[in-house]
Design an enzyme around this catalytic site. Sequence first.
Site, short mmCIF file in Angstrom:
data_model
loop_
_atom_site.label_atom_id
_atom_site.label_comp_id
_atom_site.label_asym_id
_atom_site.label_seq_id
_atom_site.Cartn_x
_atom_site.Cartn_y
_atom_site.Cartn_z
N ASN A 185 0.84 -1.21 0.00
CA ASN A 185 0.00 0.00 0.00
C ASN A 185 0.88 1.25 0.00
O ASN A 185 2.10 1.16 -0.05
CB ASN A 185 -0.96 -0.03 1.20
CG ASN A 185 -0.19 -0.09 2.50
OD1 ASN A 185 0.55 0.81 2.83
ND2 ASN A 185 -0.35 -1.20 3.23
N ILE A 282 -2.77 -7.39 14.30
CA ILE A 282 -1.66 -7.19 15.27
C ILE A 282 -2.14 -6.40 16.48
O ILE A 282 -1.92 -6.79 17.63
CB ILE A 282 -0.49 -6.43 14.59
CG1 ILE A 282 0.00 -7.24 13.38
CG2 ILE A 282 0.63 -6.18 15.58
CD1 ILE A 282 0.98 -6.50 12.48
N PHE A 298 -4.49 3.54 14.73
CA PHE A 298 -4.80 4.54 13.72
C PHE A 298 -5.93 3.99 12.87
O PHE A 298 -6.07 2.77 12.74
CB PHE A 298 -3.58 4.81 12.82
CG PHE A 298 -2.69 5.91 13.32
CD1 PHE A 298 -1.88 5.72 14.42
CD2 PHE A 298 -2.69 7.15 12.69
CE1 PHE A 298 -1.08 6.75 14.89
CE2 PHE A 298 -1.88 8.18 13.15
CZ PHE A 298 -1.07 7.98 14.26
N LYS A 316 -11.58 -3.50 18.49
CA LYS A 316 -10.20 -3.97 18.71
C LYS A 316 -9.77 -3.75 20.16
O LYS A 316 -8.62 -3.97 20.50
CB LYS A 316 -9.24 -3.26 17.75
CG LYS A 316 -9.55 -3.54 16.27
CD LYS A 316 -8.47 -2.98 15.35
CE LYS A 316 -8.85 -3.15 13.88
NZ LYS A 316 -7.72 -3.45 13.01
O1 PMT Z 1 2.97 6.13 6.52
P1 PMT Z 1 2.43 7.46 6.03
O2 PMT Z 1 2.59 7.65 4.54
O3 PMT Z 1 2.97 8.63 6.83
O4 PMT Z 1 0.84 7.45 6.25
C1 PMT Z 1 0.34 7.40 7.55
C2 PMT Z 1 -0.84 6.42 7.64
C3 PMT Z 1 -2.01 6.94 6.81
C4 PMT Z 1 -0.42 5.01 7.17
C5 PMT Z 1 -1.21 6.35 9.17
O5 PMT Z 1 -1.55 7.64 9.62
C6 PMT Z 1 -2.38 5.39 9.41
O6 PMT Z 1 -3.54 5.73 9.32
N1 PMT Z 1 -2.03 4.12 9.76
C7 PMT Z 1 -3.03 3.02 9.90
C8 PMT Z 1 -3.42 2.53 8.53
C9 PMT Z 1 -4.37 1.37 8.61
O7 PMT Z 1 -4.00 0.28 8.26
O8 PMT Z 1 -5.54 1.63 9.13
P2 PMT Z 1 -6.73 0.54 9.29
O9 PMT Z 1 -7.92 1.39 9.54
O10 PMT Z 1 -6.74 -0.38 8.11
O11 PMT Z 1 -6.33 -0.28 10.58
C10 PMT Z 1 -6.73 0.11 11.88
C11 PMT Z 1 -5.65 -0.24 12.90
O12 PMT Z 1 -5.45 -1.66 12.92
C12 PMT Z 1 -4.29 0.38 12.59
O13 PMT Z 1 -3.73 0.81 13.81
C13 PMT Z 1 -3.50 -0.78 12.00
O14 PMT Z 1 -2.09 -0.62 12.26
C14 PMT Z 1 -4.09 -1.97 12.73
N2 PMT Z 1 -4.02 -3.25 12.01
C15 PMT Z 1 -4.70 -3.44 10.83
C16 PMT Z 1 -4.67 -4.67 10.21
C17 PMT Z 1 -3.92 -5.72 10.80
N3 PMT Z 1 -3.85 -6.91 10.24
N4 PMT Z 1 -3.26 -5.52 11.95
C18 PMT Z 1 -3.31 -4.31 12.56
O15 PMT Z 1 -2.69 -4.13 13.62
#
Ligand code: PMT
Length: 380
Positions: A185, A282, A298, A316
Amino acid sequence: MRLLRKQGHDVRVVMTAAACEFVAPLTFQALSGHAVHSELLDAGQEQAMSHIHLARWADVLLIAPATADMLAKMAHGLADDLLSTLYLAAECPVVVAPAMNQAMWAKAVTQDNIRRLHQHGVRFIGPAAGAQACGEQGLGRMEEPVEICRLLLAQQIPGMLSGVKVVISAGPTREPLDPVRYITNRSSGKMGYALAQAAVAGGAEVVLVSGPVNLSPPVGLAFIQVETALQMYDATLTHCRDADVYIGAAAVADYRPQHIVAHKIKKDGDIASILLEKNPDIIAAVAGLQPKPLVVGFAAETDDLENYAKHKLQAKNLDMIAANWVGKAEGGFESDSNALQVFWPGGQQTLAMTDKHTLATQLLYLIAEKLHEKNPVKNS
Ligand code: PMT
């Protein structure tokens, strides 16, 4: 200056020649109750308080407004007037509140200077977005004095994270299809790396678990490079067992190819679809640890930001979630700036669009507050 004085702080004012064109030094003399310093080589003032004495006297040096010119001088070590000389001599924390035209702020050379200053430990408050004195709109106007004052005092909490172990995951993951192809991504790692740097500045012991990005790891932390979501899962869980805080800023791939083909897939083959399987979550796994660190997620959303973020907070079992828009012109993935809508059970706060380093410090301040509420003795 009025707000700081009101809160009992002793303020000394240094004015550049340009500042004196806008406001008469006498005004600041009357308001601060002290002589204003403006000349590097003024014999009278030098005797009273030289740049070295001023630098040693101050607990913090705040430059507000900080022009593009002043940031450039600071970034390159130029010292041709009292303020730039004072900056070089200062050993205390230095905070700047930039103010300039939006195009000047966005200019590549200004952004290079800002990155350099971040690396040198200079802290930024603002700039804010909105209408500018020149009639244009955008990022570059000085943050409101009341906000500068609040953040300045917040940043002054000595070692707000000292004795605290913080694990941060950053960047994308790569899920291989064959030896040369992968699913990934747009995450650049900038948000997560800025958080790691700010946590080190706050006195924390920091472990940064990073997917593949084009950034150098900040100094003063333990760095773990991973590629896939499964590797990120293992490294994060290992380091979170004795952590106080986990911040999941990484964009983890939700799915990985079910089979990794051992050789390069040929275009004349007959693969029409890729079978995927789910990666473990995670952050949900960290939130299930006993004892559990303070877990901050996030949420990257293209629509209905608040509802999706609040749902993830609950589903979560997180202590806090920082939601950002992605897929817009500014903020989110890849951009140097971002804005966050932060939610926790029973509360929320908006952190306005600014550069990711400033935003990281603001978010860490909220996290330090939550940590203090959770564990008042350890973090008092
Ligand atoms: O890296 P940059 O270019 O600076 O951009 C920053 C960002 C947009 C990546 C950052 O600010 C951000 O939003 N990170 C989380 C992106 C994300 O995967 O969001 P999500 O809504 O899909 O996931 C929610 C949360 O679950 C996140 O904390 C993610 O780390 C976590 N997750 C998701 C899937 C997974 N299998 N395991 C996880 O821990």
